[in-house]
Motif scaffolding. Structure first.
Motif, PDB file in Angstrom:
ATOM      1  N   LYS A  83       0.954  -1.190   0.044  1.00 24.69           N
ATOM      2  CA  LYS A  83      -0.069   0.050   0.057  1.00 24.69           C
ATOM      3  C   LYS A  83       0.762   1.374   0.034  1.00 24.69           C
ATOM      4  N   PRO A  84       0.544   2.242  -0.780  1.00 31.58           N
ATOM      5  CA  PRO A  84       1.718   3.429  -0.910  1.00 31.58           C
ATOM      6  C   PRO A  84       1.601   4.107   0.396  1.00 31.58           C
ATOM      7  N   CYS A 131       0.831  10.301   1.211  1.00 36.17           N
ATOM      8  CA  CYS A 131       0.438   9.089   0.401  1.00 36.17           C
ATOM      9  C   CYS A 131       1.268   8.249  -0.392  1.00 36.17           C
ATOM     10  N   TYR A 133       1.458   8.060  -3.342  1.00 34.78           N
ATOM     11  CA  TYR A 133       1.023   7.638  -4.610  1.00 34.78           C
ATOM     12  C   TYR A 133       1.852   7.830  -5.813  1.00 34.78           C
ATOM     13  N   GLY A 134       2.797   8.365  -6.049  1.00 34.38           N
ATOM     14  CA  GLY A 134       3.653   8.777  -7.142  1.00 34.38           C
ATOM     15  C   GLY A 134       4.788   7.863  -7.179  1.00 34.38           C
TER      16      GLY A 134
END
Length: 182
Positions: A83-84, A131, A133-134
């Motif tokens: 999970k990021p 997060c 996410y990148g």
């Protein structure tokens, strides 16, 4: 959304223990910023507000010089395969050398390594999650053995000579405290 914490929770400690790589950043008041990746199972959480990492002999000793000057340190973990999540640990650190009284107790927390130069002991000021996410996915394939092989080939005496020649000052000429405290 970023979240800040004043201590490491069990969930954050579990995340740290699952990671294979982390990044250490320090900076002097003036001079170059230092940023290094670390691995080889060299990081330990000692409590909710205390952590340490085993710093192995390398081509420089910037982290120690910067900590000696001002103590500021940031350590970052990020997930590449789960999970990021990004976790940054902000704190005040210092180098503990084999000549220091607390060395044996701290060093016993780590797998012994011939190239062990110092332990960086840090008191956590705050932790921050974001997060991630990148951050791309990467697959862990194993630890590199090159540093271990290099240290074994050199032996303790040659490693000590190497540290004396290459690790007493930073790139910017700042003392590291490797052989004496100032």
């Amino acid at each position: 959304m970023a979240q800040f914490f004043d201590a490491l929770s069990d969930k954050l400690i579990e995340f740290i223990q699952e990671q294979k790589v982390y990044f250490v950043a320090t900076a002097p008041f003036e001079g170059r910023i230092n940023l290094n990746p670390k691995g080889l199972d060299s990081f330990r959480v000692l409590g909710p507000k205390t952590f340490a990492f085993l710093n192995l002999t390398g081509s420089g000793n910037e982290t120690s010089a910067h900590l000696f000057e001002n103590g500021r340190i940031t350590v970052m973990f990020c997930s590449f395969d789960q999970k990021p999540l990004i976790l940054k640990l902000y704190g005040q650190g210092r180098a503990v050398y084999p000549r220091h009284p607390e060395w044996e107790e701290l060093y016993s927390q780590f797998t012994p390594h011939l190239a062990a130069r110092q332990i960086v002991l840090v008191q956590l000021d705050s932790a921050q999650t974001s997060c991630g996410y990148g951050v791309p996915f990467f697959e862990y394939q194993g630890d590199r053995e090159k540093l271990t092989q290099w240290g074994l080939k050199k032996g303790p005496e040659v490693l000590a000579e190497y540290r004396a020649q290459n690790n007493q000052t930073s790139i910017d000429g700042k003392p590291t405290g490797l052989f004496e405290d100032f």
